[in-house]
Write an enzyme that holds these catalytic residues in place. Sequence first.
Site, PDB file in Angstrom:
ATOM      1  N   ASP A   9       0.876  -1.178   0.000  1.00 15.24           N
ATOM      2  CA  ASP A   9       0.000   0.000   0.000  1.00 15.24           C
ATOM      3  C   ASP A   9       0.915   1.230   0.000  1.00 15.24           C
ATOM      4  O   ASP A   9       2.137   1.117  -0.192  1.00 15.24           O
ATOM      5  CB  ASP A   9      -0.995  -0.032   1.170  1.00 15.24           C
ATOM      6  CG  ASP A   9      -0.340   0.185   2.532  1.00 15.24           C
ATOM      7  OD1 ASP A   9       0.916   0.296   2.605  1.00 15.24           O
ATOM      8  OD2 ASP A   9      -1.072   0.242   3.532  1.00 15.24           O
ATOM      9  N   CYS A  66       3.084  -3.181   4.006  1.00 16.13           N
ATOM     10  CA  CYS A  66       2.250  -2.027   4.368  1.00 16.13           C
ATOM     11  C   CYS A  66       2.995  -1.284   5.472  1.00 16.13           C
ATOM     12  O   CYS A  66       4.212  -1.456   5.613  1.00 16.13           O
ATOM     13  CB  CYS A  66       0.828  -2.447   4.767  1.00 16.13           C
ATOM     14  SG  CYS A  66       0.702  -3.560   6.179  1.00 16.13           S
ATOM     15  N   THR A  68       2.829  -1.532   8.806  1.00 15.79           N
ATOM     16  CA  THR A  68       3.289  -2.432   9.863  1.00 15.79           C
ATOM     17  C   THR A  68       3.487  -3.868   9.383  1.00 15.79           C
ATOM     18  O   THR A  68       4.091  -4.667  10.094  1.00 15.79           O
ATOM     19  CB  THR A  68       2.234  -2.499  10.980  1.00 15.79           C
ATOM     20  OG1 THR A  68       0.997  -2.952  10.389  1.00 15.79           O
ATOM     21  CG2 THR A  68       2.024  -1.142  11.641  1.00 15.79           C
ATOM     22  N   HIS A  99       9.919 -23.942   9.512  1.00  9.44           N
ATOM     23  CA  HIS A  99       8.850 -24.573  10.289  1.00  9.44           C
ATOM     24  C   HIS A  99       7.474 -24.444   9.651  1.00  9.44           C
ATOM     25  O   HIS A  99       6.644 -25.353   9.786  1.00  9.44           O
ATOM     26  CB  HIS A  99       8.779 -23.966  11.699  1.00  9.44           C
ATOM     27  CG  HIS A  99       9.953 -24.301  12.560  1.00  9.44           C
ATOM     28  ND1 HIS A  99       9.874 -24.400  13.928  1.00  9.44           N
ATOM     29  CD2 HIS A  99      11.244 -24.550  12.247  1.00  9.44           C
ATOM     30  CE1 HIS A  99      11.068 -24.713  14.430  1.00  9.44           C
ATOM     31  NE2 HIS A  99      11.918 -24.790  13.422  1.00  9.44           N
ATOM     32  N   HIS A 135       6.872 -30.825  11.302  1.00  6.62           N
ATOM     33  CA  HIS A 135       6.514 -29.538  10.690  1.00  6.62           C
ATOM     34  C   HIS A 135       5.552 -29.743   9.519  1.00  6.62           C
ATOM     35  O   HIS A 135       4.613 -28.962   9.344  1.00  6.62           O
ATOM     36  CB  HIS A 135       7.775 -28.798  10.237  1.00  6.62           C
ATOM     37  CG  HIS A 135       8.657 -28.412  11.382  1.00  6.62           C
ATOM     38  ND1 HIS A 135       8.168 -27.737  12.481  1.00  6.62           N
ATOM     39  CD2 HIS A 135       9.976 -28.607  11.614  1.00  6.62           C
ATOM     40  CE1 HIS A 135       9.151 -27.533  13.347  1.00  6.62           C
ATOM     41  NE2 HIS A 135      10.261 -28.064  12.840  1.00  6.62           N
TER      42      HIS A 135
HETATM   43  C1  RB5 Z   1      -1.881   2.732   6.678  1.00  8.72           C
HETATM   44  O1  RB5 Z   1      -1.909   3.923   7.416  1.00  8.72           O
HETATM   45  C2  RB5 Z   1      -1.642   1.543   7.606  1.00  8.72           C
HETATM   46  O2  RB5 Z   1      -2.750   1.372   8.426  1.00  8.72           O
HETATM   47  C3  RB5 Z   1      -1.366   0.296   6.806  1.00  8.72           C
HETATM   48  O3  RB5 Z   1      -0.273   0.513   5.969  1.00  8.72           O
HETATM   49  C4  RB5 Z   1      -1.009  -0.946   7.596  1.00  8.72           C
HETATM   50  O4  RB5 Z   1       0.019  -0.686   8.497  1.00  8.72           O
HETATM   51  C5  RB5 Z   1      -2.130  -1.669   8.209  1.00  8.72           C
HETATM   52  O5  RB5 Z   1      -1.960  -2.714   8.858  1.00  8.72           O
END
Ligand code: RB5
Length: 144
Positions: A9, A66, A68, A99, A135
């Site tokens: 994203d 993304c 996180t 694993h 596994h």
């Molecule tokens: C975008 O602001 C953020 O929410 C997205 O990139 C991601 O981290 C969501 O899990």
Amino acid sequence: MKKIAIGSDHAGFELKEKIVAHLKSQQYDIKDFGTNSPESCDYNDVAKTVAQQVANHTYDRGILICGTGIGMSIQANKIDGIRAALVHDMFTAKATRLHNDSNVLTMGGRILGEDLAKAITDTWLNTVFSNEARHLRRVKKIES
Ligand code: RB5
């Protein structure tokens, strides 16, 4: 040579571009499913696209970035056949291949530096599933 599908994203866009260049320099067969700018977009759409490409075996592995890595991993794991692993360190990059036989790697563009993200990607791509009976049994149970 593995075929790799990659996507992000807006929050993962910058790191995704660096990982694409890094993998192209190693002659990987890589397809970029976007996003193509830092403009805000929903991680869900690219996660579904990339995960489906891996689930139907058009691509061997997927990489999703993304902010996180969490949204991408939650969304990708909704697709049958996907074992998406959120990785932010070298130990789990290796462990999830050995694993879990993970077939999608998710990372956080707001968390990882470029060098660590490249190292995680290389380790994750180059580590072969252990194929040990315990596994294998556990991976099969994910689908049942
Ligand atoms: C975008 O602001 C953020 O929410 C997205 O990139 C991601 O981290 C969501 O899990």
